[in-house]
Design a protein around this motif. Structure first.
Motif, PDB file in Angstrom:
ATOM      1  N   GLY A   1       0.695  -1.368   0.103  1.00  0.00           N
ATOM      2  CA  GLY A   1       0.117   0.150  -0.052  1.00  0.00           C
ATOM      3  C   GLY A   1       0.933   1.265  -0.120  1.00  0.00           C
ATOM      4  O   GLY A   1       0.120   2.412  -0.118  1.00  0.00           O
ATOM      5  N   ARG A   2       2.035   1.248   0.234  1.00  0.00           N
ATOM      6  CA  ARG A   2       2.890   2.194   0.273  1.00  0.00           C
ATOM      7  C   ARG A   2       4.189   2.239  -0.544  1.00  0.00           C
ATOM      8  O   ARG A   2       4.648   1.522  -0.977  1.00  0.00           O
ATOM      9  CB  ARG A   2       3.707   2.401   1.439  1.00  0.00           C
ATOM     10  CG  ARG A   2       4.516   3.580   1.820  1.00  0.00           C
ATOM     11  CD  ARG A   2       5.171   3.298   3.012  1.00  0.00           C
ATOM     12  NE  ARG A   2       6.294   4.366   3.253  1.00  0.00           N
ATOM     13  CZ  ARG A   2       7.362   4.406   4.153  1.00  0.00           C
ATOM     14  NH1 ARG A   2       6.761   3.785   5.276  1.00  0.00           N
ATOM     15  NH2 ARG A   2       8.315   4.991   4.238  1.00  0.00           N
ATOM     16  N   ARG A   3       4.387   3.431  -1.411  1.00  0.00           N
ATOM     17  CA  ARG A   3       5.471   3.575  -2.471  1.00  0.00           C
ATOM     18  C   ARG A   3       6.851   3.780  -1.329  1.00  0.00           C
ATOM     19  O   ARG A   3       6.707   4.721  -0.561  1.00  0.00           O
ATOM     20  CB  ARG A   3       5.085   4.946  -3.302  1.00  0.00           C
ATOM     21  CG  ARG A   3       6.329   5.312  -4.064  1.00  0.00           C
ATOM     22  CD  ARG A   3       5.810   6.368  -4.846  1.00  0.00           C
ATOM     23  NE  ARG A   3       5.480   7.570  -4.130  1.00  0.00           N
ATOM     24  CZ  ARG A   3       6.207   8.393  -3.256  1.00  0.00           C
ATOM     25  NH1 ARG A   3       7.395   8.545  -3.600  1.00  0.00           N
ATOM     26  NH2 ARG A   3       5.524   9.480  -2.647  1.00  0.00           N
ATOM     27  N   ILE A   4       7.567   2.984  -1.766  1.00  0.00           N
ATOM     28  CA  ILE A   4       9.107   3.152  -1.063  1.00  0.00           C
ATOM     29  C   ILE A   4       9.982   2.785  -2.200  1.00  0.00           C
ATOM     30  O   ILE A   4       9.718   1.655  -2.990  1.00  0.00           O
ATOM     31  CB  ILE A   4       9.301   1.948  -0.165  1.00  0.00           C
ATOM     32  CG1 ILE A   4       8.096   2.018   0.895  1.00  0.00           C
ATOM     33  CG2 ILE A   4      10.432   2.036   0.510  1.00  0.00           C
ATOM     34  CD1 ILE A   4       8.093   0.790   1.748  1.00  0.00           C
ATOM     35  N   VAL A   5      11.015   3.928  -2.354  1.00  0.00           N
ATOM     36  CA  VAL A   5      12.093   3.768  -3.435  1.00  0.00           C
ATOM     37  C   VAL A   5      13.611   3.430  -2.908  1.00  0.00           C
ATOM     38  O   VAL A   5      13.758   3.909  -1.637  1.00  0.00           O
ATOM     39  CB  VAL A   5      11.940   4.979  -4.178  1.00  0.00           C
ATOM     40  CG1 VAL A   5      10.649   5.101  -5.012  1.00  0.00           C
ATOM     41  CG2 VAL A   5      12.314   6.143  -3.392  1.00  0.00           C
ATOM     42  N   ASP A   6      14.386   2.636  -3.442  1.00  0.00           N
ATOM     43  CA  ASP A   6      15.647   2.684  -3.201  1.00  0.00           C
ATOM     44  C   ASP A   6      15.967   2.077  -2.156  1.00  0.00           C
ATOM     45  O   ASP A   6      17.091   2.486  -1.378  1.00  0.00           O
ATOM     46  CB  ASP A   6      16.371   4.179  -3.356  1.00  0.00           C
ATOM     47  CG  ASP A   6      16.185   4.668  -5.019  1.00  0.00           C
ATOM     48  OD1 ASP A   6      16.237   3.911  -5.799  1.00  0.00           O
ATOM     49  OD2 ASP A   6      16.368   6.021  -4.608  1.00  0.00           O
ATOM     50  N   THR A   7      15.172   1.038  -1.640  1.00  0.00           N
ATOM     51  CA  THR A   7      15.537   0.316  -0.184  1.00  0.00           C
ATOM     52  C   THR A   7      15.812  -0.929  -0.480  1.00  0.00           C
ATOM     53  O   THR A   7      16.209  -1.805   0.301  1.00  0.00           O
ATOM     54  CB  THR A   7      14.404   0.460   0.749  1.00  0.00           C
ATOM     55  OG1 THR A   7      13.134  -0.019  -0.056  1.00  0.00           O
ATOM     56  CG2 THR A   7      13.974   1.988   1.022  1.00  0.00           C
TER      57      THR A   7
END
Length: 343
Positions: free
Chosen positions: A157-163
């Protein structure tokens, strides 16, 4: 006499029947009996039926906890869920179905007003969850990455980048854009948005509102009211609008719970929905579908999100996938009875 009492009477003891008791009853080794009770292929059908009948006669029940402790694999997926969210409850139901289909089970750990995400995740890890499915996490990306070093994390449900984390979500900005498009198509111009507060999800939905309003040349009508994900926030926002005396023709809320709060405040003030003000939510949770609300909203495809999340976990655990994957689903506008042409 009840089943437990019958079993105790037949055994001549008050102790709970053990695996050894079943093995003695059928004259087999405990290893062979264990194979049957765990459903492992190998024993003949005749042996299987003998063991199952003996277990039933003795009242024996498999001790799942002991079985898990004896194995290096638990086949448990840990799920962090907000206890106050109807949408999360629906996601959990679909997660259970998807997990069972691939031989996994779920462990749930709840978020409450006094129980934060770190505590919830540590509980899941304590129960030896092999992967973590986090519903709408708000923790910083580096914190989620630290969790991922302990067990694979799937953020839902959540946008997360570069992890390097797996993500399953819908395009929230597009979903709110669909709402604005729908309202503008009906003839609305004065469209107010009740915000969801802090966090990536709220940011994406707020951006979707602003972008869509500008796309339609409605920059001067952009109005964002403070809010969050609760009904009380929706009520406060609606009272603020009512007290100002300048009613918009439509109100878009961060989620369905917030929208229901808006509906309640407007109803108490005698404002007709959708006759005077149209109202739209987001999530398509179970409450929005009730006939008393019949709320126009946006579906996040809970069933699809659940299936993709479980698939991602299984790929990490059973197939050895290491490359992160992001699945972005297209949300879908659900038009019901709370929107109409402006008066």
């Amino acid at each position: 006499m009840d089943d437990d009492g019958s079993a105790r009477h037949r055994n001549g003891t008050n102790k709970r029947p053990r695996l050894e008791d079943v093995a003695a009853r059928v004259g087999l080794s405990t290893a062979s009996v264990s194979l049957v009770l765990r459903g492992v292929p190998g024993p003949s059908e005749r042996t299987r039926q003998r063991v199952l009948k003996a277990a039933a006669d003795l009242g024996y029940q498999v001790d799942r906890t002991a079985s898990l402790l004896a194995s290096r694999r638990t086949r448990l997926l840990g799920v962090m869920v907000d206890i106050h969210s109807p949408f999360h409850a629906e996601l959990v139901e679909h997660l259970h179905t998807a997990a069972e289909e691939v031989g996994y089970d779920l462990v749930l750990s709840t978020l409450t007003r006094t129980r934060d995400e770190h505590t919830a995740v540590e509980t899941l890890l304590a129960f030896r969850s092999e992967a973590l499915i986090l519903l709408g996490p708000t923790a910083p990306a580096d914190t989620l990455a630290a969790f991922d070093r302990k067990a694979p994390v799937i953020a839902v449900g959540r946008r997360i980048v570069d992890t390097g984390l797996d993500v399953v979500r819908t395009a929230d900005d597009d979903g709110v854009g669909q709402i604005v498009d729908h309202l503008v198509g009906l003839g609305h111009r004065a469209i107010t948005y009740v915000d969801g507060g802090r966090g990536v999800i709220a940011t994406d939905r707020r951006r979707g509102y602003r972008t869509a309003m500008r796309r339609h040349g409605l920059d001067d009508h952009i109005r964002v009211l403070h809010g969050d994900h609760t009904e009380s926030a929706g009520e406060r926002a609606a009272r603020h609008v009512l007290d100002g005396g300048d009613l918009p023709t439509a109100v878009v809320a961060f989620n369905d719970q917030c929208a229901i709060g808006v509906l309640a405040a407007l109803a108490r003030a005698g404002v007709a929905v959708p006759g005077e003000v149209s109202v739209v939510g987001y999530d398509d949770d179970t409450l929005s579908r009730l006939s008393c609300f019949n709320l126009t909203t946006v579906s996040q495809s809970a069933r699809e999100q659940a299936r993709y999340a479980v698939t991602a976990a299984v790929e990490r655990l059973d197939q050895g996938r290491t490359e992160p994957r992001e699945v972005v689903l297209t949300p879908r506008l659900i038009v019901r009875g709370t929107t109409a042409e402006p008066a």
